[in-house]
Design an enzyme around this catalytic site. Structure first.
Site, PDB file in Angstrom:
ATOM      1  N   GLU A   1       0.808  -1.229   0.000  1.00  0.00           N
ATOM      2  CA  GLU A   1       0.000   0.000   0.000  1.00  0.00           C
ATOM      3  C   GLU A   1       0.839   1.275   0.000  1.00  0.00           C
ATOM      4  O   GLU A   1       0.947   1.973   1.012  1.00  0.00           O
ATOM      5  CB  GLU A   1      -0.935   0.035   1.219  1.00  0.00           C
TER       6      GLU A   1
ATOM      7  N   GLU B   1      -5.593  -8.537   1.054  1.00  0.00           N
ATOM      8  CA  GLU B   1      -6.223  -8.205   2.337  1.00  0.00           C
ATOM      9  C   GLU B   1      -7.691  -7.938   2.101  1.00  0.00           C
ATOM     10  O   GLU B   1      -8.055  -7.264   1.141  1.00  0.00           O
ATOM     11  CB  GLU B   1      -5.642  -6.915   2.959  1.00  0.00           C
TER      12      GLU B   1
HETATM   13  C1  PNW Z   1      -4.372  -1.745   5.553  1.00  0.00           C
HETATM   14  N1  PNW Z   1      -8.203   3.306   4.280  1.00  0.00           N
HETATM   15  O1  PNW Z   1      -4.379  -0.375   5.772  1.00  0.00           O
HETATM   16  C2  PNW Z   1      -3.000  -2.239   6.009  1.00  0.00           C
HETATM   17  O2  PNW Z   1      -2.283  -2.895   4.988  1.00  0.00           O
HETATM   18  C3  PNW Z   1      -3.025  -3.064   7.245  1.00  0.00           C
HETATM   19  O3  PNW Z   1      -1.754  -3.064   7.864  1.00  0.00           O
HETATM   20  C4  PNW Z   1      -4.111  -2.572   8.163  1.00  0.00           C
HETATM   21  O4  PNW Z   1      -4.086  -3.171   9.420  1.00  0.00           O
HETATM   22  C5  PNW Z   1      -5.430  -2.833   7.461  1.00  0.00           C
HETATM   23  O5  PNW Z   1      -5.475  -2.288   6.170  1.00  0.00           O
HETATM   24  C6  PNW Z   1      -6.638  -2.342   8.230  1.00  0.00           C
HETATM   25  O6  PNW Z   1      -6.668  -0.937   8.344  1.00  0.00           O
HETATM   26  C7  PNW Z   1      -5.392   0.463   5.390  1.00  0.00           C
HETATM   27  O7  PNW Z   1      -8.491   4.227   5.110  1.00  0.00           O
HETATM   28  C8  PNW Z   1      -5.751   1.473   6.256  1.00  0.00           C
HETATM   29  O8  PNW Z   1      -8.765   3.267   3.171  1.00  0.00           O
HETATM   30  C9  PNW Z   1      -6.677   2.407   5.895  1.00  0.00           C
HETATM   31  C10 PNW Z   1      -7.265   2.340   4.635  1.00  0.00           C
HETATM   32  C11 PNW Z   1      -6.920   1.333   3.754  1.00  0.00           C
HETATM   33  C12 PNW Z   1      -5.987   0.403   4.151  1.00  0.00           C
END
Ligand code: PNW
Length: 463
Positions: free
Chosen positions: A173, A369
């Protein structure tokens, strides 16, 4: 008869894989052990106010010491594939230079244990934990130097673990550790949480991350002792047509270029060019791109990982762009986090956009994920009945199944996450696991969703 038919539906292809995902900093703890030095997240978490519940990531799930039990849980679940990440600050504690073999040894032990149970490892080289030393030295992702240091780290790892790992992911990401970690107008939520003076500088950080991905791919191929598969994992901004009319679908495809950071991250990585629509919108904020950069970034990939939690509705409109993105009404269903709107078809559309909108029908895909937060509590019998999570996963998996029915090349699915863990700036208050982590005792308690997912895996279909 009809009823039995429907119970037998949602079968997945024979070779489809079911997995779970985690990341190093979120589960390992042991931040001062085995020769590890701090990452930017250690530093960031120590600043009062940055972590919502004020918690410390120093112990997290203590996976560094409990990895054997955690792998046993995976075996019990029945997964044959595990996505985890390797901590750069364990392998090269100063970011560049000397390799810490003690750090490498931890992953060797982990991999040997996975191997005992026949679980295939899929390793992410970077899941946000930049070595603090590189932040101090040159501002980490603000510098082009970060890309070549990442490639050297990749070489160090693949040389040592390439006999045990043949599925690699470069970066997780890009938007989250660049656009959401460096801010102009506001304090960013992710480490290092630095204020910079222009949007262009922020775009430069994601450009450097793209270069790191490109150089990383070359380094992995050069160092791997075995044939291996290399993927990039991105958070896709999934634009979902409000109706599936031809006009709304065309609108969603146009909107895909500029929504989230798609046009400036997934486009260059998978097509070799920033989206022209995005560049036009950025104007003077666009990053400086040197000769040869796009060629470096656009490496051949074996597959591509989609991280997907939610999406955004688009529809055709009579305006110069030809589309509009719709705001969510207050009443729109969401999970226990405001950002996770319940949009199962966003998974189907993310797959379709990567294949069709980007013109990469050749590229095998997997969900790297998918999951959600629910309000998990132990009941009087000591169980966690997370029905909302089951309903969420069930609908999203059905959307994945639809994509496969329509011949999109989806090969597998990693559920985020195996267990509740350190959810970055939200600390331990947001629980994503199908296993409940009791942070006082480090006891793991499989939730109802764990048993449900085990049954899906056993039957190779959405139950
Ligand atoms: C991912 N959004 O992060 C990460 O890869 C993980 O480490 C994390 O724990 C998981 O998703 C859950 O949050 C994101 O706001 C965090 O769109 C926020 C977003 C997307 C992905």
């Amino acid at each position: 008869q009809t009823f039995r038919g429907s119970l037998n539906s949602y079968k997945f292809p024979k070779d489809f894989f079911w997995g779970v995902a985690t990341s190093a900093f979120q589960i390992e703890g042991a931040v001062n052990e085995g020769g590890r030095k701090p990452s930017v997240w250690d530093t960031f978490s120590a600043i009062p106010g940055r972590i919502k519940d004020g918690s410390s990531p120093a112990v997290a799930c203590d996976h560094y010491h409990r990895y054997k039990d955690d792998i046993k849980l995976m075996a019990q679940l029945g997964v044959k594939d595990y996505r985890f990440s390797i901590a750069w600050p364990r392998i090269i504690p100063d970011g560049r230079g000397k390799v810490n073999e003690e750090g490498v040894d931890f992953y060797k032990r982990l991999l040997d244990e996975l191997n005992k149970y026949g679980i295939t490892p899929h390793a992410t080289l970077f899941h946000w934990d930049s070595p603090q030393a590189l932040e101090d030295k040159y501002g980490s992702w603000r510098s082009r130097e970060m890309a070549s240091d990442f490639a050297d780290y990749a070489t160090a790892i693949v040389t040592r673990l390439g006999d045990r790992i043949t599925h690699w992911m470069t970066l997780n990401e890009i938007s989250q550790f660049t656009h959401l970690a460096y801010g102009v107008d506001s304090q960013p939520n992710n480490a290092p949480g630095t204020r910079v003076s222009s949007k262009k500088e922020v775009w430069q950080t994601s450009h450097h991350a793209l270069l790191a991905h490109g150089l990383g791919c070359q380094a992995i191929r050069a160092a791997s002792p075995k044939p291996c598969a290399i993927a990039l994992v991105l958070d896709i901004g999934s634009t979902v047509p409000l109706t599936e009319s031809a006009a709304d679908i065309a609108a969603a495809q146009k909107a895909f270029h500029t929504y989230w950071f798609n046009g400036g991250i997934i486009f260059p990585a998978l097509t070799g060019a920033y989206s022209p629509i995005m560049l036009k919108e950025l104007g003077a904020d666009a990053p400086d791109i040197q000769d040869g950069d796009l060629k470096t970034i656009h490496q051949p990939l074996d597959d591509f990982g989609i991280n997907l939690y939610t999406g955004k509705y688009a529809r055709a409109a009579n305006n110069p762009q030809g589309y509009e993105l719709l705001d969510f009404p207050k009443s729109y269903p969401k999970m226990q986090a405001t950002w996770i709107k319940f949009i199962p078809e966003s998974l189907y559309w993310a797959i379709r956009h990567v294949s069709d909108t980007l013109g990469r029908q050749d590229l095998p895909l997997f969900v790297s994920e998918n999951g959600c937060i629910t309000q998990d509590e132990l009941n009087e019998s000591g169980e966690v009945i997370d029905s909302d999570r089951i309903l969420y996963l069930r609908q999203y998996l059905r959307a994945a199944h639809r994509a496969i029915q329509e011949k999109y090349p989806l090969k597998g699915y990693f559920l985020w996450s195996l267990m509740d863990n350190f959810e970055w700036s939200r600390g331990y208050s947001d629980r994503f696991g199908i296993v409940y982590t009791d942070y006082k005792t480090q006891k793991r308690i499989p939730k109802a969703s764990f048993n449900w997912y085990a049954e899906c895996i056993r039957q190779n279909r959405v139950v």
